[in-house]
Design a protein around this motif. Structure first.
Motif, short mmCIF file in Angstrom:
data_model
loop_
_atom_site.label_atom_id
_atom_site.label_comp_id
_atom_site.label_asym_id
_atom_site.label_seq_id
_atom_site.Cartn_x
_atom_site.Cartn_y
_atom_site.Cartn_z
N ILE A 93 0.84 -1.20 0.00
CA ILE A 93 0.00 0.00 0.00
C ILE A 93 0.87 1.25 0.00
O ILE A 93 0.63 2.20 -0.76
N TRP B 270 -8.07 -6.93 -5.42
CA TRP B 270 -7.77 -7.28 -4.03
C TRP B 270 -8.88 -8.16 -3.45
O TRP B 270 -9.76 -7.70 -2.74
N SER C 136 -3.85 -11.71 -1.62
CA SER C 136 -4.59 -10.69 -0.88
C SER C 136 -5.53 -11.28 0.16
O SER C 136 -5.93 -10.59 1.10
N PHE D 53 -7.23 -1.21 3.21
CA PHE D 53 -6.30 -0.79 2.16
C PHE D 53 -6.58 0.67 1.80
O PHE D 53 -5.67 1.52 1.80
#
Length: 358
Positions: free
Chosen positions: A147, A260, A277, A288
Protein backbone atom coordinates in the motif's frame (compact mmCIF):
# COMPACT_ATOMS: atom_id res chain seq x y z
CA UNK A 1 15.05 -16.37 3.08
CA UNK A 2 16.40 -16.69 -0.43
CA UNK A 3 15.05 -15.71 -3.80
CA UNK A 4 14.85 -19.37 -4.78
CA UNK A 5 11.53 -19.57 -2.91
CA UNK A 6 8.84 -18.10 -5.14
CA UNK A 7 11.39 -17.50 -7.87
CA UNK A 8 10.11 -15.90 -11.08
CA UNK A 9 10.73 -18.99 -13.21
CA UNK A 10 10.86 -19.06 -17.01
CA UNK A 11 9.91 -21.66 -19.61
CA UNK A 12 11.10 -22.55 -23.10
CA UNK A 13 9.93 -19.95 -25.60
CA UNK A 14 6.38 -20.75 -26.71
CA UNK A 15 5.82 -21.84 -30.30
CA UNK A 16 5.19 -18.87 -32.53
CA UNK A 17 6.68 -16.38 -30.05
CA UNK A 18 10.38 -16.84 -30.75
CA UNK A 19 12.98 -14.08 -31.01
CA UNK A 20 15.84 -13.70 -33.45
CA UNK A 21 18.47 -14.25 -30.76
CA UNK A 22 21.40 -13.33 -32.99
CA UNK A 23 19.77 -10.02 -33.94
CA UNK A 24 18.95 -9.18 -30.32
CA UNK A 25 22.50 -10.09 -29.27
CA UNK A 26 24.03 -7.85 -31.92
CA UNK A 27 21.79 -4.90 -31.02
CA UNK A 28 22.54 -5.20 -27.31
CA UNK A 29 26.29 -5.59 -27.73
CA UNK A 30 26.33 -2.46 -29.90
CA UNK A 31 24.71 -0.42 -27.11
CA UNK A 32 25.44 -2.05 -23.75
CA UNK A 33 29.05 -2.19 -22.59
CA UNK A 34 30.61 -5.34 -21.23
CA UNK A 35 28.37 -7.98 -22.74
CA UNK A 36 30.11 -11.16 -23.87
CA UNK A 37 29.15 -14.66 -24.88
CA UNK A 38 25.87 -15.86 -26.34
CA UNK A 39 22.67 -15.18 -24.42
CA UNK A 40 20.28 -17.92 -23.36
CA UNK A 41 16.70 -16.84 -24.08
CA UNK A 42 13.69 -18.19 -22.20
CA UNK A 43 10.20 -16.81 -21.70
CA UNK A 44 8.16 -15.74 -18.71
CA UNK A 45 4.88 -17.69 -18.86
CA UNK A 46 2.68 -15.12 -17.12
CA UNK A 47 1.15 -12.10 -18.79
CA UNK A 48 -1.62 -12.00 -21.35
CA UNK A 49 -0.51 -9.00 -23.39
CA UNK A 50 3.06 -7.87 -23.94
CA UNK A 51 5.60 -10.70 -24.07
CA UNK A 52 8.50 -10.98 -21.65
CA UNK A 53 11.76 -12.89 -22.11
CA UNK A 54 14.81 -13.60 -19.95
CA UNK A 55 18.04 -12.69 -21.76
CA UNK A 56 20.82 -14.40 -19.80
CA UNK A 57 24.42 -13.62 -20.63
CA UNK A 58 27.20 -15.35 -18.66
CA UNK A 59 27.81 -12.21 -16.58
CA UNK A 60 24.55 -10.27 -16.82
CA UNK A 61 20.89 -11.18 -16.60
CA UNK A 62 18.38 -9.00 -18.35
CA UNK A 63 14.71 -8.97 -19.40
CA UNK A 64 13.28 -8.07 -22.82
CA UNK A 65 9.73 -6.83 -23.39
CA UNK A 66 8.00 -6.70 -26.77
CA UNK A 67 4.41 -6.41 -28.04
CA UNK A 68 2.42 -9.56 -28.84
CA UNK A 69 2.37 -11.05 -32.32
CA UNK A 70 -0.49 -10.35 -34.69
CA UNK A 71 -2.50 -7.18 -35.44
CA UNK A 72 -2.44 -4.61 -32.64
CA UNK A 73 -4.62 -1.66 -31.61
CA UNK A 74 -3.27 1.60 -32.97
CA UNK A 75 -2.54 3.12 -29.56
CA UNK A 76 -1.78 -0.07 -27.64
CA UNK A 77 1.40 -1.90 -26.65
CA UNK A 78 3.65 1.16 -26.69
CA UNK A 79 7.04 -0.14 -25.56
CA UNK A 80 8.57 3.30 -25.30
CA UNK A 81 6.04 4.35 -22.68
CA UNK A 82 7.00 1.40 -20.49
CA UNK A 83 10.68 2.08 -21.00
CA UNK A 84 10.39 5.81 -20.42
CA UNK A 85 8.29 5.69 -17.26
CA UNK A 86 10.79 3.40 -15.54
CA UNK A 87 13.76 5.39 -16.80
CA UNK A 88 12.33 8.69 -15.61
CA UNK A 89 10.93 7.43 -12.30
CA UNK A 90 14.16 5.77 -11.23
CA UNK A 91 15.82 8.86 -9.64
CA UNK A 92 12.90 9.38 -7.23
CA UNK A 93 11.31 5.94 -7.05
CA UNK A 94 13.81 3.14 -6.72
CA UNK A 95 11.17 0.40 -6.95
CA UNK A 96 11.51 0.08 -10.71
CA UNK A 97 14.07 -1.97 -12.67
CA UNK A 98 17.06 -0.29 -14.29
CA UNK A 99 16.41 0.20 -18.01
CA UNK A 100 19.32 -0.35 -20.40
CA UNK A 101 18.09 -0.33 -24.02
CA UNK A 102 15.17 0.66 -26.23
CA UNK A 103 14.75 0.58 -29.99
CA UNK A 104 11.95 1.29 -32.42
CA UNK A 105 13.90 -0.42 -35.21
CA UNK A 106 11.43 -3.13 -36.18
CA UNK A 107 13.94 -4.79 -38.51
CA UNK A 108 15.57 -6.47 -35.50
CA UNK A 109 12.70 -8.66 -34.25
CA UNK A 110 9.70 -7.30 -36.12
CA UNK A 111 8.53 -4.92 -33.38
CA UNK A 112 9.95 -2.28 -31.07
CA UNK A 113 11.31 -3.60 -27.77
CA UNK A 114 13.22 -2.62 -24.67
CA UNK A 115 15.56 -4.32 -22.24
CA UNK A 116 16.04 -3.85 -18.50
CA UNK A 117 18.23 -5.42 -15.86
CA UNK A 118 16.63 -8.31 -14.03
CA UNK A 119 15.83 -7.71 -10.36
CA UNK A 120 16.58 -10.75 -8.21
CA UNK A 121 13.96 -11.68 -5.67
CA UNK A 122 10.79 -13.71 -5.24
CA UNK A 123 7.66 -13.19 -7.28
CA UNK A 124 4.59 -14.73 -5.69
CA UNK A 125 1.09 -15.34 -6.96
CA UNK A 126 -1.99 -16.64 -5.18
CA UNK A 127 -0.42 -17.73 -1.88
CA UNK A 128 2.44 -16.96 0.47
CA UNK A 129 5.02 -19.79 0.11
CA UNK A 130 4.58 -22.16 3.05
CA UNK A 131 8.37 -22.46 3.34
CA UNK A 132 8.50 -18.90 4.60
CA UNK A 133 6.64 -19.86 7.78
CA UNK A 134 5.19 -16.37 7.97
CA UNK A 135 3.03 -15.12 10.79
CA UNK A 136 -0.03 -12.96 10.13
CA UNK A 137 2.11 -10.00 11.17
CA UNK A 138 4.63 -10.82 8.41
CA UNK A 139 1.86 -11.04 5.84
CA UNK A 140 0.31 -7.83 7.12
CA UNK A 141 3.66 -6.07 6.79
CA UNK A 142 3.87 -7.07 3.13
CA UNK A 143 0.35 -5.71 2.63
CA UNK A 144 1.23 -2.41 4.30
CA UNK A 145 4.47 -2.04 2.34
CA UNK A 146 2.52 -2.72 -0.84
CA UNK A 147 0.00 0.00 0.00
CA UNK A 148 2.73 2.44 0.99
CA UNK A 149 4.60 1.94 -2.29
CA UNK A 150 1.44 2.84 -4.22
CA UNK A 151 0.91 5.90 -2.03
CA UNK A 152 4.51 6.99 -2.66
CA UNK A 153 4.14 6.55 -6.40
CA UNK A 154 0.91 8.55 -6.47
CA UNK A 155 2.38 11.49 -4.57
CA UNK A 156 5.60 11.89 -6.60
CA UNK A 157 6.18 15.27 -8.23
CA UNK A 158 5.87 13.97 -11.77
CA UNK A 159 6.64 17.36 -13.29
CA UNK A 160 10.04 17.55 -11.62
CA UNK A 161 10.82 14.12 -13.12
CA UNK A 162 10.23 15.39 -16.65
CA UNK A 163 6.91 13.59 -17.05
CA UNK A 164 4.70 16.63 -17.57
CA UNK A 165 4.09 15.63 -21.20
CA UNK A 166 3.46 11.97 -20.38
CA UNK A 167 -0.29 12.32 -20.12
CA UNK A 168 -3.27 14.67 -19.97
CA UNK A 169 -4.62 14.74 -16.41
CA UNK A 170 -7.44 17.20 -17.13
CA UNK A 171 -10.62 15.28 -17.79
CA UNK A 172 -8.90 11.99 -16.98
CA UNK A 173 -11.88 10.39 -15.21
CA UNK A 174 -14.33 11.07 -18.04
CA UNK A 175 -11.85 9.89 -20.67
CA UNK A 176 -11.39 6.63 -18.79
CA UNK A 177 -15.09 5.93 -18.45
CA UNK A 178 -15.84 6.88 -22.06
CA UNK A 179 -12.78 5.04 -23.31
CA UNK A 180 -13.37 1.75 -21.51
CA UNK A 181 -17.04 1.73 -22.48
CA UNK A 182 -16.02 2.30 -26.09
CA UNK A 183 -13.40 -0.46 -25.92
CA UNK A 184 -16.02 -2.81 -24.49
CA UNK A 185 -18.37 -2.19 -27.39
CA UNK A 186 -15.53 -2.63 -29.91
CA UNK A 187 -14.38 -5.89 -28.30
CA UNK A 188 -17.80 -7.39 -27.61
CA UNK A 189 -18.34 -10.84 -29.14
CA UNK A 190 -21.43 -13.00 -29.57
CA UNK A 191 -22.58 -14.76 -26.41
CA UNK A 192 -21.30 -12.13 -23.98
CA UNK A 193 -23.78 -10.09 -21.91
CA UNK A 194 -23.81 -6.43 -22.95
CA UNK A 195 -23.92 -4.95 -19.41
CA UNK A 196 -25.41 -1.66 -20.63
CA UNK A 197 -26.62 -0.94 -17.08
CA UNK A 198 -23.06 -1.00 -15.71
CA UNK A 199 -21.85 1.34 -18.44
CA UNK A 200 -24.73 3.75 -17.82
CA UNK A 201 -24.16 3.79 -14.04
CA UNK A 202 -20.51 4.66 -14.52
CA UNK A 203 -21.48 7.52 -16.83
CA UNK A 204 -24.33 8.84 -14.67
CA UNK A 205 -22.55 8.61 -11.28
CA UNK A 206 -19.19 9.96 -12.40
CA UNK A 207 -17.65 12.05 -9.61
CA UNK A 208 -16.02 15.40 -10.10
CA UNK A 209 -12.27 15.44 -10.63
CA UNK A 210 -10.49 15.08 -7.28
CA UNK A 211 -7.87 17.67 -8.22
CA UNK A 212 -5.07 15.24 -7.37
CA UNK A 213 -2.69 14.21 -10.13
CA UNK A 214 -0.02 11.52 -10.05
CA UNK A 215 1.77 8.72 -11.85
CA UNK A 216 -0.60 5.76 -12.22
CA UNK A 217 0.72 2.23 -12.61
CA UNK A 218 -2.49 0.82 -14.06
CA UNK A 219 -1.92 -2.82 -13.09
CA UNK A 220 -0.79 -2.62 -9.49
CA UNK A 221 -0.80 -6.12 -7.97
CA UNK A 222 1.48 -8.11 -5.70
CA UNK A 223 2.13 -10.57 -8.54
CA UNK A 224 3.47 -7.65 -10.59
CA UNK A 225 6.10 -6.96 -7.94
CA UNK A 226 9.49 -8.51 -7.30
CA UNK A 227 9.94 -8.82 -3.55
CA UNK A 228 13.19 -8.06 -1.75
CA UNK A 229 15.47 -11.11 -1.82
CA UNK A 230 16.64 -10.44 1.75
CA UNK A 231 13.25 -9.47 3.20
CA UNK A 232 10.26 -10.46 1.03
CA UNK A 233 7.98 -8.27 3.13
CA UNK A 234 9.43 -5.36 1.15
CA UNK A 235 8.79 -4.40 -2.50
CA UNK A 236 11.99 -4.43 -4.59
CA UNK A 237 10.62 -3.62 -8.04
CA UNK A 238 7.29 -3.03 -9.75
CA UNK A 239 6.82 -4.60 -13.18
CA UNK A 240 4.36 -4.32 -16.10
CA UNK A 241 4.02 -0.59 -16.67
CA UNK A 242 2.16 -1.21 -19.92
CA UNK A 243 -0.88 0.95 -19.12
CA UNK A 244 0.72 3.57 -16.87
CA UNK A 245 -0.53 7.14 -17.12
CA UNK A 246 -0.69 10.57 -15.51
CA UNK A 247 -4.09 11.19 -13.97
CA UNK A 248 -6.37 10.93 -10.96
CA UNK A 249 -4.72 8.55 -8.44
CA UNK A 250 -8.09 7.36 -7.11
CA UNK A 251 -8.77 5.71 -10.46
CA UNK A 252 -5.58 3.69 -10.02
CA UNK A 253 -6.56 2.85 -6.46
CA UNK A 254 -9.92 1.61 -7.76
CA UNK A 255 -8.10 -0.63 -10.24
CA UNK A 256 -5.97 -2.06 -7.46
CA UNK A 257 -8.93 -2.69 -5.16
CA UNK A 258 -10.68 -4.60 -7.95
CA UNK A 259 -7.84 -7.14 -7.83
CA UNK A 260 -7.77 -7.28 -4.03
CA UNK A 261 -9.83 -10.40 -3.30
CA UNK A 262 -10.66 -10.91 0.40
CA UNK A 263 -11.00 -14.23 2.23
CA UNK A 264 -14.71 -13.51 2.87
CA UNK A 265 -15.53 -12.81 -0.79
CA UNK A 266 -17.87 -15.24 -2.60
CA UNK A 267 -16.44 -18.18 -4.53
CA UNK A 268 -16.73 -16.60 -8.02
CA UNK A 269 -14.39 -13.81 -6.95
CA UNK A 270 -11.84 -16.31 -5.64
CA UNK A 271 -11.71 -17.92 -9.08
CA UNK A 272 -10.04 -14.69 -10.26
CA UNK A 273 -7.50 -14.32 -7.46
CA UNK A 274 -3.98 -13.63 -8.71
CA UNK A 275 -2.19 -12.45 -5.57
CA UNK A 276 -2.15 -13.43 -1.88
CA UNK A 277 -4.59 -10.69 -0.88
CA UNK A 278 -6.81 -13.22 0.93
CA UNK A 279 -3.99 -14.57 3.10
CA UNK A 280 -4.51 -14.30 6.89
CA UNK A 281 -3.11 -10.96 8.02
CA UNK A 282 -3.65 -9.08 4.76
CA UNK A 283 -5.65 -5.84 5.01
CA UNK A 284 -9.22 -5.76 3.73
CA UNK A 285 -10.15 -3.49 0.84
CA UNK A 286 -11.54 -0.99 3.34
CA UNK A 287 -8.32 -1.10 5.38
CA UNK A 288 -6.30 -0.79 2.16
CA UNK A 289 -8.20 2.34 1.12
CA UNK A 290 -8.02 3.88 4.60
CA UNK A 291 -4.26 3.38 4.95
CA UNK A 292 -3.75 4.76 1.45
CA UNK A 293 -5.81 7.82 2.38
CA UNK A 294 -3.74 8.36 5.52
CA UNK A 295 -0.45 8.10 3.60
CA UNK A 296 -1.47 10.34 0.70
CA UNK A 297 -3.88 12.75 2.36
CA UNK A 298 -6.38 12.05 -0.43
CA UNK A 299 -10.10 11.80 0.30
CA UNK A 300 -11.18 8.17 -0.24
CA UNK A 301 -14.75 8.55 1.00
CA UNK A 302 -16.17 8.02 -2.51
CA UNK A 303 -13.86 5.14 -3.40
CA UNK A 304 -16.82 2.79 -4.08
CA UNK A 305 -17.28 4.39 -7.50
CA UNK A 306 -13.61 3.91 -8.37
CA UNK A 307 -13.79 0.31 -7.18
CA UNK A 308 -16.70 -0.46 -9.54
CA UNK A 309 -14.80 1.28 -12.33
CA UNK A 310 -11.81 -0.96 -11.61
CA UNK A 311 -13.95 -4.10 -11.85
CA UNK A 312 -15.47 -2.94 -15.14
CA UNK A 313 -12.12 -1.96 -16.62
CA UNK A 314 -10.78 -5.40 -15.77
CA UNK A 315 -13.75 -7.01 -17.50
CA UNK A 316 -13.03 -4.96 -20.62
CA UNK A 317 -9.33 -5.84 -20.62
CA UNK A 318 -10.10 -9.54 -20.41
CA UNK A 319 -12.77 -9.26 -23.11
CA UNK A 320 -10.26 -7.56 -25.41
CA UNK A 321 -7.92 -10.50 -24.93
CA UNK A 322 -10.72 -13.03 -25.43
CA UNK A 323 -11.83 -11.21 -28.58
CA UNK A 324 -8.34 -11.60 -30.08
CA UNK A 325 -8.74 -15.36 -29.73
CA UNK A 326 -12.30 -15.40 -31.07
CA UNK A 327 -11.22 -13.36 -34.09
CA UNK A 328 -8.26 -15.63 -34.84
CA UNK A 329 -5.58 -13.10 -33.97
CA UNK A 330 -3.91 -15.44 -31.46
CA UNK A 331 -3.85 -19.19 -30.94
CA UNK A 332 -3.10 -19.04 -27.21
CA UNK A 333 -5.63 -21.48 -25.72
CA UNK A 334 -5.55 -19.67 -22.36
CA UNK A 335 -7.68 -16.96 -23.95
CA UNK A 336 -10.42 -19.30 -25.18
CA UNK A 337 -12.25 -19.58 -21.84
CA UNK A 338 -11.81 -15.99 -20.69
CA UNK A 339 -15.46 -15.30 -21.50
CA UNK A 340 -16.33 -16.87 -18.14
CA UNK A 341 -14.18 -14.35 -16.29
CA UNK A 342 -15.71 -11.51 -18.30
CA UNK A 343 -19.23 -12.59 -17.33
CA UNK A 344 -18.23 -12.99 -13.68
CA UNK A 345 -16.66 -9.54 -13.53
CA UNK A 346 -19.61 -7.85 -15.24
CA UNK A 347 -21.97 -9.50 -12.78
CA UNK A 348 -19.71 -8.47 -9.89
CA UNK A 349 -19.73 -4.82 -11.03
CA UNK A 350 -23.53 -4.96 -11.20
CA UNK A 351 -23.68 -6.50 -7.69
CA UNK A 352 -21.37 -3.89 -6.18
CA UNK A 353 -23.41 -1.10 -7.76
CA UNK A 354 -26.54 -2.48 -6.10
CA UNK A 355 -24.96 -3.02 -2.67
CA UNK A 356 -22.82 0.11 -2.53
CA UNK A 357 -20.04 -1.80 -0.77
CA UNK A 358 -16.36 -2.54 -1.18
Amino acid sequence: MTSAIGENATIDVREGEGLDVAAVDAALKASVEGLSGTPKVTQYPSGNSNLTYAIDYPDRRMVLRRPPFGPLPKAGHNMFREYRIMRDLKPAFDQVPNTVFYTDDESIIGKEFYVMDRVDGPLIHKTIPSEWNWSEDDTGQLGENFIDALAKLHTLDYKSLGLEDFGKPDGYVKRQIDGWNRRWNNAWTDGITRFEDVQKWLEDEMPAESGNVGVLHGDYRVDNAILDARDPRKIAALLDWEICAIGDPLMDLGNTLSYWIEASDPAPMHLMIRQPSAAPGMPSRREFADRYGEKTGYDVSDIHYHFVYGIWRLAVIIQQIHARYVRGQTQDERFAVMDKSVEALGALARHKINTGSL
